[in-house]
Design an enzyme around this catalytic site. Structure first.
Site, PDB file in Angstrom:
ATOM      1  N   ASP A   1      -4.844 -10.596   1.069  1.00  0.00           N
ATOM      2  CA  ASP A   1      -4.124 -11.648   0.714  1.00  0.00           C
ATOM      3  C   ASP A   1      -4.984 -12.096  -0.548  1.00  0.00           C
ATOM      4  OD1 ASP A   1      -2.900 -11.629   3.473  1.00  0.00           O
ATOM      5  OD2 ASP A   1      -4.708 -12.310   4.609  1.00  0.00           O
TER       6      ASP A   1
ATOM      7  N   ASN B   1       0.824  -1.093   0.014  1.00  0.00           N
ATOM      8  CA  ASN B   1       0.083   0.085   0.015  1.00  0.00           C
ATOM      9  C   ASN B   1       0.974   1.222   0.018  1.00  0.00           C
ATOM     10  OD1 ASN B   1       0.790   0.476   2.761  1.00  0.00           O
ATOM     11  ND2 ASN B   1      -0.929  -0.644   3.362  1.00  0.00           N
TER      12      ASN B   1
ATOM     13  N   THR C   1      -1.928  -1.041  -3.891  1.00  0.00           N
ATOM     14  CA  THR C   1      -3.128  -1.517  -3.814  1.00  0.00           C
ATOM     15  C   THR C   1      -4.007  -0.396  -3.242  1.00  0.00           C
ATOM     16  OG1 THR C   1      -2.275  -2.319  -1.634  1.00  0.00           O
ATOM     17  CG2 THR C   1      -2.370  -3.813  -3.556  1.00  0.00           C
TER      18      THR C   1
ATOM     19  N   PHE D   1       1.716   3.539   2.346  1.00  0.00           N
ATOM     20  CA  PHE D   1       2.632   3.492   3.434  1.00  0.00           C
ATOM     21  C   PHE D   1       3.721   2.583   3.391  1.00  0.00           C
ATOM     22  CE2 PHE D   1       3.141   2.302   7.875  1.00  0.00           C
ATOM     23  CZ  PHE D   1       4.060   3.460   8.284  1.00  0.00           C
TER      24      PHE D   1
END
Length: 306
Positions: free
Chosen positions: A229, A144, A180, A146
């Site tokens: 996942d 992501n 993502t 971060f």
């Protein structure tokens, strides 16, 4: 040719995270999945209570040795997600390197789970292991925003920043990088998340080009567990079917997510009742019920090529 995946992730008795979130969808799409359970818990840790066991690096090695002794350690893909232990992660790297020696075309799909929204939820000593050891052997990376910032040491404030960060991640190893989720503003308003992807492609004449894509993903107002996942597993599957077309692979991956999440929230709201927020048990992904969407997703999210 049959395609075999070694998936090293969490296992839960009840619900869908880790291997429980990845195995069934991959099998539905025709992959053989060999799973090593990094933990075995009663349920995910978002519930009020959870119990279980954690696999150590040494125990992981013992399992891998068993596979190796029988000479069945040939894999086309390795898939990994959440890990809390640096020695376990280092053992994963050793295994990936050994499997890549045996099969140089093996693809390692890594979800570098470190944290989200500015906070780490794994021990800080995992960051250098991911950055210096894991990412260099990964082929497909699904951080992501971060996590991408942590791995590169660069902040993302604009789409241009995000593209530069993806290029930095390419330089560290992976040929395919998908952010993502980001905090970038969507042109469709705050009900949408912006996702970005980048794929390095070697042309027949040996020159390298990159395909960069941008996605606007509809948000759902609920906390789901196991979606990351599922995302990594579906990206593995759809990049296998579209190896040189990240746009198509991401559209199918995100569309599967959309169908599964939509079915889950409809079910959870119906079970919880009017005006009540669904609990973690009610929000478990409706995976089995979504098998037709997993196998043949109607594309509901279009990616644009940048």
């Amino acid at each position: 040719m049959e395609c075999r995946v070694l998936s090293i992730q969490s296992h839960v008795v009840r619900g869908y995270v880790g291997n429980k979130s990845a195995t069934f969808p991959l099998q539905v799409l025709g992959f053989e999945v060999d799973s090593i359970n990094s933990v075995q818990f009663s349920n995910h840790t978002g519930y009020a209570h959870w119990k279980g066991q954690v696999l150590t690096a040494e125990e992981l090695n013992v399992l891998y040795e068993g596979i190796k002794l029988n000479n069945v350690n040939h894999y086309d893909y390795v898939l990994t997600g959440y890990s809390r232990d640096s020695s376990f992660l280092e053992m994963v790297v050793d295994i990936v390197q050994e499997l890549k020696k045996a099969n140089p075309s093996l693809v390692y799909v890594c979800d570098p789970v470190l944290g989200d929204h500015g906070a780490m939820y794994v021990p800080e000593n995992l960051l250098p292991v991911y950055r210096d050891k894991v990412v260099p052997v990964a082929d497909i990376l699904t951080p992501n925003q971060f996590e991408a910032e942590l791995l590169t040491g660069r902040k993302i404030n604009t789409e241009k920043d995000a593209i530069e960060v993806m290029d930095l991640l390419h330089q560290m190893g992976p040929e395919t990088v998908v952010l993502t989720s980001t905090d970038l503003p969507s042109k469709h308003g705050d009900q949408f998340l912006v996702g970005l992807g980048s794929q390095k492609i070697v042309r027949p004449d040996g020159t390298i080009t990159t395909q960069k894509i941008h996605m606007e993903i509809p948000k759902v107002d609920a906390v789901f567990v196991g979606t990351g996942d599922l995302f990594a597993a579906m990206l593995l599957a759809w990049t296998h079917h579209h190896p040189k077309d990240l746009k198509a692979a991401c559209e199918k991956t995100v569309s599967v997510m959309h169908h599964v999440i939509k079915r889950t929230i409809s079910y959870a709201n119906a079970i919880a009742g009017p005006g009540k927020r669904p609990n973690p048990a009610q929000l478990e992904l409706r995976m089995v019920q979504s098998r037709a969407d997993i196998e043949n997703p109607a594309v509901v999210v279009e990616a644009t090529v940048l």
